[in-house]
Design a protein around this motif. Sequence first.
Motif, mmCIF file in Angstrom:
data_model
loop_
_atom_site.group_PDB
_atom_site.id
_atom_site.type_symbol
_atom_site.label_atom_id
_atom_site.label_comp_id
_atom_site.label_asym_id
_atom_site.label_seq_id
_atom_site.Cartn_x
_atom_site.Cartn_y
_atom_site.Cartn_z
ATOM 1 N N UNK A 190 79.139 41.084 72.285
ATOM 2 C CA UNK A 190 80.692 40.808 72.301
ATOM 3 C C UNK A 190 81.249 42.209 72.044
ATOM 4 N N UNK A 191 80.510 43.298 71.552
ATOM 5 C CA UNK A 191 81.167 44.490 71.404
ATOM 6 C C UNK A 191 81.569 45.283 72.564
ATOM 7 N N UNK A 192 80.860 44.787 73.961
ATOM 8 C CA UNK A 192 80.855 45.286 74.936
ATOM 9 C C UNK A 192 82.185 44.660 75.846
ATOM 10 N N UNK A 193 82.959 43.718 75.290
ATOM 11 C CA UNK A 193 84.201 43.285 76.062
ATOM 12 C C UNK A 193 85.234 44.128 75.489
ATOM 13 N N UNK B 209 84.665 33.121 78.209
ATOM 14 C CA UNK B 209 86.199 33.068 77.810
ATOM 15 C C UNK B 209 86.228 32.797 76.479
ATOM 16 N N UNK B 210 85.470 32.214 75.838
ATOM 17 C CA UNK B 210 85.365 31.826 74.561
ATOM 18 C C UNK B 210 85.338 33.204 73.501
ATOM 19 N N UNK B 211 84.519 33.830 74.039
ATOM 20 C CA UNK B 211 84.011 35.327 73.458
ATOM 21 C C UNK B 211 85.174 35.986 73.567
ATOM 22 N N UNK B 212 85.848 36.191 74.465
ATOM 23 C CA UNK B 212 87.015 36.968 74.767
ATOM 24 C C UNK B 212 88.292 36.459 73.967
#
Length: 795
Positions: A307-310, A444-447
């Motif tokens: 997630x840290x790469x988003x 999309x949920x991670x964002x």
Amino acid sequence: MIKTLQQTDVRLRELLEEEDYPGAINLCLACQKAVLTFRKYRCISELSTKLQDTIETIEESLDVALSRVCSHFDTSHYEKVQLGYHLLGKTQIAMDQLHMHFTTAIHNTAFTIVLGYVELCSVKAGTSFHKRQYQDLCKFVTTDSFTACLVDLCKAMWQIMHSYYRVVEWHEIRDDKEENDESIGKKDEDGLGLEANFNRRYVRQKLEHGLIRIWQDVQQKIKAYLLASDLSDFKYEEFIHVLDLVNRLIEVGEEFCGSKSDGLQESLRRQSVNYFRNYHRTSMEELRTFLENERWELWPVKPNFAVFQLVEFGFLRHSKEFRKWSIGSQARSPGHKSGEESGAEVFLQSGFFRKYYDGGNPFGFRNDDEDNDVSHNLTEDGERHEPYEDSDSNDSDVPEELKRDYVDERTGDDPSTRHSKTTRNLFPKSPRGNVPILTNTTLGVLKLFGKYMQMMNVLKPIAFDVLICMSQLFEYYMFAIFSFFATDLGDVGDAIASDKLRATLRRINDKLICHEADETRTNENAPDGADNAQQKDKVPKPNLSSVVNLSDRDGLFGLAERMVAAESLVFLAEQFKLLHSRLDALIPAPKRTSLHQFYSCTVVMAAELRQPVYAVVAARAIDYEQTLSLMANVKWDVGDIMSQHSPYVDILLREMQVFSMRLSEVSKRVPVPREAYGILWSHCIRLTNKTFVEGFAGARKCSNEGRALMQLDFQQFLLKLEKITDLRPIPDKDYVESYIKAFYLPENILEEWIVGHKDYSLKQMTSLVGCMTHINKKARQKLFSVIEEIDKSKK
């Protein structure tokens, strides 16, 4: 002498134009002293009156010069002004005037900025806004210009506060210098020391009180501006920008005077609660739409994706959670990490007023970090285009499975890749572990997770409310996967699920899912009822897309789609775990128990959801009914020891081979994680073993030789099965062998065996005892009674 005094007026004007106020005042005072000496002359008397007017003019010029300090502090300029007031003996008046100018500057600057935007965007030509009150004027700022106007307000307020900060600093330095360099005791002889001390104390006290007063004025202007507009229709990024600006201003205020800015915090909370409630409802509806249109196909990312790469998690790039992850993935060097830490520490120690001491503005930039966003590297159809890089990114260490074009493999047009017949090739390997399996919806949920955490980060008062909504995103995704892929075969999936998983799913269904009965009840209730408010937060149960085929036998009943769905949930849970410590830090301490409970009761259940999802495939992949039918035709009361196993075993093994081949075909589309492989085979073998016992229990008569045939059949099955699957040990092997061997148990220990093996059904136990020829009728009836009692206790 008279001519010299008359020419002084010209020199005074020159000094004022040069802004040499001390020089002008000293010259004027010298002239006044000379005038006193020659006051008997009429012309000198008239000059005295003119000098007094000049003094007043100088004071007016000093006041104007003093007012300029509010917008821009210049040390040399301020020192001249202060010395001028000191020469006039009006140090305290100068301080009073200074604070009045700061107050006026705050009001006039805020009014002018807002007025400029209102007039610029006004649709009514000729409308005059100059006479409106500030609070009323703020209501005319349009949505499109709201943020730009806020940025300019914050910049202007910062400039005023920064100037005041420099004023305070100048007086502190001067006071320290005077106390160290001058002899107070010597001044006391002529009374000057007492006056100097009194002035110093007065100025110091005035400046200290002024810090709070000026910040309150700034806070009131920004608060009035925020509450004058409805921000509920703002785009998320724009709203976060607004929150970031105001929070940055609150931090500036705390550094400025130690204030917690309760008024500004409350205005933020009111706007945010209203905005986020609507935003979350929209997000849940969008998630439902995505789930109902999801094809459950693999979305390709690099092995070390997290997630840290988003871009939505850019605000965590300097956090300990990110550093911990980056060390684990070897994405950053130790030296780089050390540099980040030292930079952060320097900033925290210095603060805004030191960082921007010589210029610049903390509101002159937007705090966005758009590097390394995985979405920038993927097209709409999921193809990879120069994905994000890290320091150890190298194709040489990436296995062939990860270099495949997944789109071509789904169409079967990849002649360069052949699938190995060995089951070991089902498992993707990489230096960082298994390939992440996720979908477009997962991303999309991670964002959304990132956006929600941004909200928590900038608005602490509603952080826990946002966390609850964030957990609902995860729960809805989890519930959708269960309802899509674990319920299409009746109660099979529900029966396999653990009690804890069933309780979790039941809770989600009751609190989050809106059913038709709930909608009817909502319509009947009053619109302002508490129950009705809860109903509005519920979301309808999603429906699986019609393009997803779960009935194709060759495709193992949608195993590829089921696997992508189940493993994407596991991946989502793993990312949630990475964020645990950060979420824990963002919410109030009394609420942390609820967060820990969510992790222990819901997030950990993601891995358990694999069991019912894959059990449905295992229940349909093998024709267990056919095996039972074939076993019913076998004679188990033979009189000779058989050397050849029964034909149904070969048919069953052939089905196992077909299952293995189909699983290999699925692995060409989706990498099969070792956990998924183990669960699939485990369910298949357990169901097969239950079929063996059920088939053996169907024997009405059985001899010792027939029991030996049962043992031979099962041993042949195990022998061949070990060549088909890598799963070790074979599950529930003792379940079958124990049932076969129980036939030979003597009467005195048979009852004990029956009591200790409650996992067999009433029919299976009754059949076992009924086939035994070495016990008498009375003993058999007694055992039947024991079996019935055990069956009743199960119910």
